[in-house]
Each structure stands twice: as C-alpha cells, then as structure tokens.
Write a protein that holds these residues in place. Structure first.
Motif, PDB file in Angstrom:
ATOM      1  N   ALA A 454      93.673  12.782 -15.030  1.00  0.00           N
ATOM      2  CA  ALA A 454      94.385  13.684 -15.944  1.00  0.00           C
ATOM      3  C   ALA A 454      95.835  13.856 -15.533  1.00  0.00           C
ATOM      4  CB  ALA A 454      93.675  15.040 -15.992  1.00  0.00           C
ATOM      5  N   GLY A 457      98.090  11.494 -16.996  1.00  0.00           N
ATOM      6  CA  GLY A 457      98.251  11.518 -18.443  1.00  0.00           C
ATOM      7  C   GLY A 457      97.102  10.900 -19.206  1.00  0.00           C
ATOM      8  N   HIS A 458      95.966  10.666 -18.558  1.00  0.00           N
ATOM      9  CA  HIS A 458      94.807  10.067 -19.219  1.00  0.00           C
ATOM     10  C   HIS A 458      94.199  11.101 -20.168  1.00  0.00           C
ATOM     11  CE1 HIS A 458      90.849   8.198 -19.720  1.00  0.00           C
ATOM     12  NE2 HIS A 458      91.358   7.087 -19.207  1.00  0.00           N
ATOM     13  N   VAL A 459      94.246  10.834 -21.473  1.00  0.00           N
ATOM     14  CA  VAL A 459      93.855  11.826 -22.482  1.00  0.00           C
ATOM     15  C   VAL A 459      92.381  12.202 -22.358  1.00  0.00           C
ATOM     16  CG1 VAL A 459      93.721  12.327 -24.948  1.00  0.00           C
ATOM     17  CG2 VAL A 459      95.638  10.998 -24.057  1.00  0.00           C
ATOM     18  N   GLN A 460      91.505  11.201 -22.250  1.00  0.00           N
ATOM     19  CA  GLN A 460      90.080  11.495 -22.163  1.00  0.00           C
ATOM     20  C   GLN A 460      89.764  12.323 -20.921  1.00  0.00           C
ATOM     21  OE1 GLN A 460      89.219   7.153 -22.699  1.00  0.00           O
ATOM     22  NE2 GLN A 460      87.401   7.947 -23.756  1.00  0.00           N
ATOM     23  N   GLN A 462      91.855  14.386 -19.414  1.00  0.00           N
ATOM     24  CA  GLN A 462      92.356  15.742 -19.636  1.00  0.00           C
ATOM     25  C   GLN A 462      91.357  16.563 -20.452  1.00  0.00           C
ATOM     26  OE1 GLN A 462      96.082  14.759 -21.478  1.00  0.00           O
ATOM     27  NE2 GLN A 462      97.215  14.782 -19.531  1.00  0.00           N
ATOM     28  N   TRP A 485      94.370  21.993 -19.827  1.00  0.00           N
ATOM     29  CA  TRP A 485      94.114  20.570 -19.930  1.00  0.00           C
ATOM     30  C   TRP A 485      93.786  20.136 -21.356  1.00  0.00           C
ATOM     31  CZ3 TRP A 485      96.052  17.692 -16.505  1.00  0.00           C
ATOM     32  CH2 TRP A 485      96.176  18.131 -15.183  1.00  0.00           C
ATOM     33  N   LYS A 488      97.012  19.753 -23.130  1.00  0.00           N
ATOM     34  CA  LYS A 488      97.720  18.513 -22.826  1.00  0.00           C
ATOM     35  C   LYS A 488      97.127  17.342 -23.604  1.00  0.00           C
ATOM     36  CE  LYS A 488      99.445  19.803 -18.252  1.00  0.00           C
ATOM     37  NZ  LYS A 488      99.452  19.522 -16.809  1.00  0.00           N
ATOM     38  N   ALA A 489      95.790  17.329 -23.710  1.00  0.00           N
ATOM     39  CA  ALA A 489      95.155  16.261 -24.479  1.00  0.00           C
ATOM     40  C   ALA A 489      95.514  16.376 -25.958  1.00  0.00           C
ATOM     41  CB  ALA A 489      93.639  16.322 -24.295  1.00  0.00           C
ATOM     42  N   GLN A 492      98.818  14.988 -26.882  1.00  0.00           N
ATOM     43  CA  GLN A 492      98.877  13.528 -26.936  1.00  0.00           C
ATOM     44  C   GLN A 492      98.124  12.968 -28.138  1.00  0.00           C
ATOM     45  OE1 GLN A 492      99.068  11.090 -23.343  1.00  0.00           O
ATOM     46  NE2 GLN A 492      98.185  12.820 -22.236  1.00  0.00           N
ATOM     47  N   SER A 494      94.903  13.942 -29.409  1.00  0.00           N
ATOM     48  CA  SER A 494      93.443  13.954 -29.456  1.00  0.00           C
ATOM     49  C   SER A 494      92.966  14.948 -30.512  1.00  0.00           C
ATOM     50  CB  SER A 494      92.874  14.335 -28.084  1.00  0.00           C
ATOM     51  OG  SER A 494      91.491  14.607 -28.178  1.00  0.00           O
TER      52      SER A 494
END
Length: 525
Positions: A454, A457-460, A462, A485, A488-489, A492, A494
C-alpha cells in the motif's frame, strides 16, 4: 582511516587530552590558545601561527615532513572547520584532494600539495553542502609566508553568520553541533506516534518473543516505548547479526550487534570502517585487554552488551557497541540489506538502542534499502527481477501451464516481495489473511504485507488494508486507519473503494457513524 573519521578523532582527542599517533607539536603553547570553540579562538590561532613563524622561521617542506608538526596543522584545520560548522549549525564534510577533483576537475588548482589535502563544505539539514573551504591554505600561508596578511579568522568569518562573529558573541563558545540523524529525516517520532491509529501503532512495536524474559536482551523491549517517545536518531553500523535476518523465507527476528556514536556525529561510512575492524577481532587472540574482551564477546552469541566502549586501540573516539533486536517485519523488503541502520538512543537508558521501524523512514532511504536488497539478491542467488518472479508465482498458484503448487507460488512471491514487488506483497497478504493451504489466518502478518504494498501505491493493497482495519474478528476495528487507506484507493479510481468510502462517513476523532456500525454488523454475520 578516511578523512571524515580523522577530523572527528583529531578534534575529540585534543579536546579530551587523548593521544594522537605521532603526537602534536608545540602542544603546550597551543594549549594556551584556549581552543574553546569560540570565534575569538580563531584569532588566537592566528597569533599562535605568528609566534611559530617569527620564532622558528619554519621551512614548509621540512615542517610538514615531521609527523607531529603535520598533525598540528591538521588539528588546526579540523578545529577551524568545526568552529565554522557550529556557527552555521551544519556539520563540516571533509574531502581529500582526490575527492574535490572528482567533484569538479576545476578544483585541481595548484595540484596535489599539502595545503589542499583537507577541504570541507558544510551540509545543511537536507545534506546539501555549499562551497569548498580550504583551511590549510590559510594556515600554511600564515605560518610560512612572511608577512602574508592571511588570516585564519578572517577566512573563517567570511562563512559565518554576522551574529556569531560580532561583539560579545564572538567570545562565547559556540554550541555543539546536534547529533546527525540521517539527512532529510525531519520526523518527530513522538508526535507521529500520538497521531497513529491503533493498527499503525501495532506495526511499530516489536513482537515480544517468549524466550526474552530469561534473556538480558529484554531491556531493549522494556525500554522500547521510552526510546520511541523520547529517543533521537543516530546511525549504527552492523558488526554482526543472525544470517536469517539477511535471507528470504519466513519472517524472522533475532539479536544483532551494532556500533554507534552516542553523540550522533559519526557518518555511516565512518562507522562501517570501524565496525569492520571490530568484527575482525572476533575469535582472535589479543594481548590488549580491551581488544581481547571484545573478541571473546563477539565469539559467544549468548553474551549481550549495552554501551560497551569500542576499544581505544582501534580509534581515539568514544564509540559504543550494543546488542539490539531486529524484526524483518519492520524493514521495507523484510530483510537486512544495508550495513548501516537507523537507531534510537536516549540518555535515560544509556547503552540501549532500538532499530527504527521503517514506517518512520523517508522515501529515499526506503528506496535505497530495497534497491540494495535487489542488487544483493541478484548477485548472490542470480534471481530474476520482481515482476518476473510474481508472474511465475501466479502460474504455480493457478496451475497455468504447470501443476498447481501453493508452496512454490509462495516462495517465488516471497523473493519478489523482498525485491520490493508490490503485487507479490499483496498476494502474500491475501494468503496470510485467508489462511491459504490450511494455515491459520494471520491478520498481523497480512497487515505487514498489505502495508508494504500500500505504501508503494498498490490500489488493491490499500483497499485490502482498509478492509483489514475494519474487521471485527481482528484485534479491534480501526475505522480511522480504514478511512485513510480506503480513501487512497478511492483517489486512484477504485469503484469499490469509493462505495466503501461513502459508507465510512465518520467523525475520525470520535466513533463510527450508525451507517458504519450497520456495515460492520452485516460483515460479521
């Protein structure tokens, strides 16, 4: 010995009346100059050089050829740099002739002569250094050229703030330079801890192993909270540590030995140089009692030390050796990759040092750590890069073109995760959370893997970390952390995160809204 280390040793040895190899010429006369780290002391150095020039009429080549006289000149140069540094609140960074030519070929100047063998500039809070200052040029001109008009004081004052060189301020000793936290680390740990949510706090604290109660190392755990709240950051160099801390595999924790400077003035490169010499003592027969004690201690893994003096025979500078505890879970790629580490120390528990969890590291150092791990892994094991390992792991996980093998998938993802591959970190978090392969679900471990991904910057990851923070079958729901978190997702793109974020309409400072409580109840059924 590198020049940065030499500078610290010369100044410290003179201040504390410790011997320097070869001695210091005219030490008694220099002692009358009262080198008290005031600007006025530089004027006294000018007068001291005038006396030597007029009384002894020294010839430059012969003077410099004598070890004690050369030591005198180096001491004056390093001391002058220290005074300027204190006036600026910026440490002097010393360079040899080869160093300054490498920085800029124009610095070759008069060539390789004694007067340009020690130059410095002054690193600000972010490690940025300014123009070069060459104190030996001014010292040698004052000593050997008659009368030159050169002044060590005037040359130094040109770099100092006016407030330090005027009036009574010039007569007062300048304050010592602050300890050297890693450059660019402007973190107030106590303040950060106060703002951390319970889930994030759990990621900071070490897991106390059962065997620790019967081990002297428990003092590190007993003082962990004090060091986190009151300690300051210094660099430490690894002397030795359990091999498992450097390797891939299951998350590992173990003791290790570090060398550090309690004042925080010594840089990683300097500490590494000394740490190598210390490690070289291990198991060797020594006639010097200090060296023999360290050699025996390093050879016996059961012995713990806290603030053991580094042998003076190795270095005339007060470094310390301590045993500490390392958890791979607190490292960005979950293993030791660099020979130096950030430590927390405090005068309230002298000798006890704590590895600083990576959650407090700046991005640049985290990147350096991961890249060093990737280089080391590739060199030692000739492994493929992270993305390739991730894809290979997926093939084994899904049985694509091969037999399904969860163990091989996990092993490949583990290697990739330690190379910083966020996709692999996410998959390992998923396996840990769901208890894949019949294993017991481990939410704490899942949180470590999700957080590592996370933060890249990994969306899944986060979103998964946000959901993990909301689980009521975990230690405790943490809706503040979840909101962070999931937000943040959502930022991006999601769609699931945006939908969940709408549910997380809460007052972060107080408690979840009725809507969130309803969502939690539904999830628990």
């Amino acid at each position: 010995m590198n020049i940065q280390l030499s500078a610290l040793c010369y100044v410290h040895a003179w201040e504390h009346q410790r011997p320097i190899d070869g001695g210091i010429a005219f030490a008694e006369l220099l002692g009358r100059c009262r080198l008290d780290y005031s600007v006025a002391s530089l004027k006294r150095i000018d007068a001291f050089l005038d006396i030597l020039r007029l009384k002894h009429k020294p010839a430059e080549a012969a003077f410099i050829a004598d070890d004690a006289q050369q030591n005198l000149l180096f001491l004056l140069a390093f001391y002058t740099g220290e005074v300027i540094g204190r006036s600026l609140g910026a440490r002097p960074v010393w360079h040899t002739y080869d160093d300054i030519v490498a920085l800029d070929a124009a610095n070759a100047g008069a060539g390789r002569v004694f007067s340009n063998s020690a130059s410095c500039n002054f690193a600000d809070r972010d490690g940025v250094a300014g123009a070069l200052f060459q104190p030996l040029v001014h010292i040698c001109a004052r000593l050997f050229e008659a009368p030159s008009g050169q002044s060590v004081r005037l040359a130094a004052e040109a770099l100092m703030p006016a407030a330090c060189r005027e009036g009574t301020m010039a007569e007062l000793p300048l304050p010592p330079l602050p300890s050297l936290p890693p450059q660019g680390w402007h973190v107030d740990i106590a303040d950060a801890l106060a703002r951390f949510s319970p889930v994030r706090r759990r990621a900071v604290n070490m897991t106390r192993p059962g065997w620790i109660e019967g081990d002297d190392l428990r003092t590190v755990f007993d003082n962990e909270q004090l060091l986190l709240e009151e300690g300051h950051i210094v660099w430490g160099a690894l002397i030795q540590a359990n091999n498992g801390l450097f390797e891939s595999g299951h998350l590992f924790s173990a003791p290790g030995e570090v060398l550090y400077d309690p004042s925080g003035r010594m840089s990683p490169a300097c500490l590494q140089e000394v740490a190598c010499h210390v490690f070289g003592l291990k198991g060797e027969k020594q006639t010097d009692p200090e060296l023999a004690h360290v050699a025996a201690y390093l050879a016996d893994e059961r012995i713990r030390v806290f603030g053991l003096d580094a042998p003076g025979a190795l270095l005339p500078y007060p470094l310390k050796i301590s045993t500490t505890f390392f958890e791979q879970a607190q490292m960005p790629n979950m293993r030791l990759t660099l020979p130096f580490v950030p430590l927390l120390v405090s005068e309230r528990c002298p000798g006890v040092v704590l590895f600083l969890p990576s959650i407090f590291w700046p991005d640049k150092f985290r990147e350096d750590w991961v890249q060093a791990g990737a280089r080391g892994q590739a060199q030692q094991q000739h492994v493929a890069d992270g993305p390739t390992l991730y894809v290979e792991g997926l093939a084994y996980f899904h049985g694509t073109g091969t037999m399904s093998d969860l163990g091989k998938a996990r092993a490949l993802w583990d290697k990739a995760a330690r190379l910083g591959n966020a996709d692999s970190q996410f998959m390992l978090g998923t396996l840990a959370e769901n208890g894949a392969g019949g294993a017991t679900p481990d939410l704490h471990l899942a949180g470590h893997y999700y957080r590592a991904a996370a933060e890249q910057g990994h969306v899944q990851a986060q979103l998964a970390l946000g959901k993990l923070c909301m689980r009521i079958d975990g230690p405790a729901p943490d809706l503040v952390e979840a909101n962070e978190w999931v937000g943040k997702a959502a930022a991006q793109g999601s769609a699931e995160a945006r939908e969940l974020l709408a549910t997380l309409a809460m007052d972060e400072a107080v408690a979840p809204s009725p809507g969130v409580l309803s969502w939690l109840r539904q999830r628990s059924r």
